[in-house]
Design a protein around this motif. Structure first.
Motif, PDB file in Angstrom:
ATOM      1  N   UNK A 169       0.826  -1.208   0.000  1.00  0.00           N
ATOM      2  CA  UNK A 169       0.000   0.000   0.000  1.00  0.00           C
ATOM      3  C   UNK A 169       0.860   1.257   0.000  1.00  0.00           C
ATOM      4  N   UNK A 170       1.840   1.309   0.889  1.00  0.00           N
ATOM      5  CA  UNK A 170       2.633   2.527   1.017  1.00  0.00           C
ATOM      6  C   UNK A 170       3.549   2.742  -0.178  1.00  0.00           C
ATOM      7  N   UNK A 171       3.999   1.670  -0.816  1.00  0.00           N
ATOM      8  CA  UNK A 171       4.771   1.842  -2.034  1.00  0.00           C
ATOM      9  C   UNK A 171       3.879   2.405  -3.143  1.00  0.00           C
ATOM     10  N   UNK A 172       2.634   1.945  -3.207  1.00  0.00           N
ATOM     11  CA  UNK A 172       1.709   2.504  -4.178  1.00  0.00           C
ATOM     12  C   UNK A 172       1.379   3.955  -3.889  1.00  0.00           C
ATOM     13  N   UNK A 173       1.198   4.284  -2.614  1.00  0.00           N
ATOM     14  CA  UNK A 173       0.934   5.673  -2.223  1.00  0.00           C
ATOM     15  C   UNK A 173       2.104   6.557  -2.622  1.00  0.00           C
ATOM     16  N   UNK A 174       3.310   6.071  -2.385  1.00  0.00           N
ATOM     17  CA  UNK A 174       4.502   6.860  -2.748  1.00  0.00           C
ATOM     18  C   UNK A 174       4.502   7.189  -4.237  1.00  0.00           C
ATOM     19  N   UNK A 175       4.147   6.214  -5.058  1.00  0.00           N
ATOM     20  CA  UNK A 175       4.168   6.437  -6.496  1.00  0.00           C
ATOM     21  C   UNK A 175       3.017   7.332  -6.960  1.00  0.00           C
ATOM     22  N   UNK A 176       1.901   7.282  -6.255  1.00  0.00           N
ATOM     23  CA  UNK A 176       0.724   8.061  -6.641  1.00  0.00           C
ATOM     24  C   UNK A 176       0.846   9.546  -6.311  1.00  0.00           C
ATOM     25  N   UNK A 177       1.582   9.869  -5.254  1.00  0.00           N
ATOM     26  CA  UNK A 177       1.555  11.228  -4.724  1.00  0.00           C
ATOM     27  C   UNK A 177       2.726  12.064  -5.220  1.00  0.00           C
ATOM     28  N   UNK A 178       2.579  13.390  -5.159  1.00  0.00           N
ATOM     29  CA  UNK A 178       3.685  14.258  -5.566  1.00  0.00           C
ATOM     30  C   UNK A 178       4.873  14.110  -4.615  1.00  0.00           C
ATOM     31  N   UNK A 179       6.074  14.459  -5.057  1.00  0.00           N
ATOM     32  CA  UNK A 179       7.263  14.257  -4.227  1.00  0.00           C
ATOM     33  C   UNK A 179       7.299  15.131  -2.976  1.00  0.00           C
ATOM     34  N   UNK A 180       6.365  16.043  -2.838  1.00  0.00           N
ATOM     35  CA  UNK A 180       6.288  16.840  -1.614  1.00  0.00           C
ATOM     36  C   UNK A 180       5.725  16.037  -0.447  1.00  0.00           C
ATOM     37  N   UNK A 181       5.126  14.886  -0.751  1.00  0.00           N
ATOM     38  CA  UNK A 181       4.620  13.992   0.304  1.00  0.00           C
ATOM     39  C   UNK A 181       5.544  12.785   0.375  1.00  0.00           C
ATOM     40  N   UNK A 182       6.246  12.658   1.483  1.00  0.00           N
ATOM     41  CA  UNK A 182       7.204  11.571   1.643  1.00  0.00           C
ATOM     42  C   UNK A 182       6.535  10.347   2.280  1.00  0.00           C
ATOM     43  N   UNK A 183       7.104   9.173   2.037  1.00  0.00           N
ATOM     44  CA  UNK A 183       6.542   7.919   2.535  1.00  0.00           C
ATOM     45  C   UNK A 183       7.673   7.050   3.070  1.00  0.00           C
ATOM     46  N   UNK A 184       7.539   6.625   4.317  1.00  0.00           N
ATOM     47  CA  UNK A 184       8.528   5.743   4.942  1.00  0.00           C
ATOM     48  C   UNK A 184       7.826   4.543   5.558  1.00  0.00           C
ATOM     49  N   UNK A 185       8.300   3.359   5.244  1.00  0.00           N
ATOM     50  CA  UNK A 185       7.808   2.131   5.873  1.00  0.00           C
ATOM     51  C   UNK A 185       8.932   1.532   6.705  1.00  0.00           C
TER      52      UNK A 185
END
Length: 249
Positions: A169-185
């Motif tokens: 899920x979080x890898x998909x969210x990372x790809x969907x969102x602009x780079x201003x929103x960071x994602x860490x798992x």
């Protein structure tokens, strides 16, 4: 604990599952780094104790009662944080349960509970926080998965499935969102916590005694989260695996 940062780098952070274990450790590390931390969980008395202890140590913390399986309650908590502080910079979606059992035990109510907390709880957090992240032009999702997102062991079929779902899920969210929103798992290995104490199946509970013999302190996960959060906005620490050096595999 992490080195304090100046006021310009101070962030407002919501941490779920913050009444004990990894969530509490994350909250303490982020507060020590100079951020304001909102601790959220169901145990209000315990939250108040942790927040007060952080304040006595010179940190900034408040608390909010939250059951992450309640999407409306999650949204209200996020909106209250934004109303009080003007923004929400980081959501640490840490709440989780580990109700291990052999598949043949058919503890379907425990399967549903793990899906509700471990997966739907993260989805509710994304839905609550993302509009604010997009509006303010920045934000950071941090989720606690597990080493179980990368490997499956007996009695952990459903638990590992939920944690792999969070990872995907979080890898998909990372790809969907602009780079201003960071994602860490963050995927912890064996960590000292209350998780194993909630297992009701006798065989699974007994198996955890040896498996958890080489557990590390939850502060190790707190430091990993503080590192990811503290990096500059153009650096996205996507995934961190933290486990005991003695954990083989």
């Amino acid at each position: 604990m992490s080195e304090r940062i100046d006021t310009a780098g101070r962030r407002t952070v919501l941490v779920t599952g913050a009444s004990s274990g990894i969530g509490e450790a994350v909250a303490r590390e982020l507060a020590a780094a100079g951020h304001h931390v909102v601790l959220a969980a169901r145990r209000e008395d315990r939250l108040a104790q942790v927040a007060a202890d952080i304040a006595r140590s010179g940190g900034s913390a408040s608390s909010a009662a939250l059951d992450v399986t309640d999407a409306d309650a999650y949204r209200r908590v996020v909106e209250a944080v934004v109303a009080e502080h003007g923004r929400l910079d980081v959501l640490v979606a840490n709440s989780g349960v580990m109700l291990l059992s052999p598949t043949a035990s058919l503890l379907t109510h425990e399967w549903r509970r793990m899906v509700d907390v471990n997966v739907n709880g993260v989805l509710h957090g994304i839905a609550a926080a993302l509009p604010h992240f997009l509006r303010q032009g920045s934000g950071h999702f941090v989720t606690t998965a597990s080493i179980g997102a990368h490997e499956v062991v007996p009695t952990a079929a459903v638990y590992c499935a939920t944690k792999h779902a969070v990872w995907a899920l979080m890898e998909g969210v990372r790809q969907d969102l602009p780079p201003t929103v960071r994602v860490t798992t963050v995927s912890p290995g064996v960590v000292e916590s209350e998780l194993a104490g909630h297992i009701t199946d006798p065989a699974a509970s007994a198996g955890m005694v040896e498996y958890r013999r080489n557990a590390i302190a939850p502060s190790a996960i707190g430091r990993a989260v503080a590192y990811a959060v503290g990096e500059p906005g153009d650096v996205d620490v996507n995934e961190v695996v933290v486990r005991p050096a003695a954990q083989r595999p």
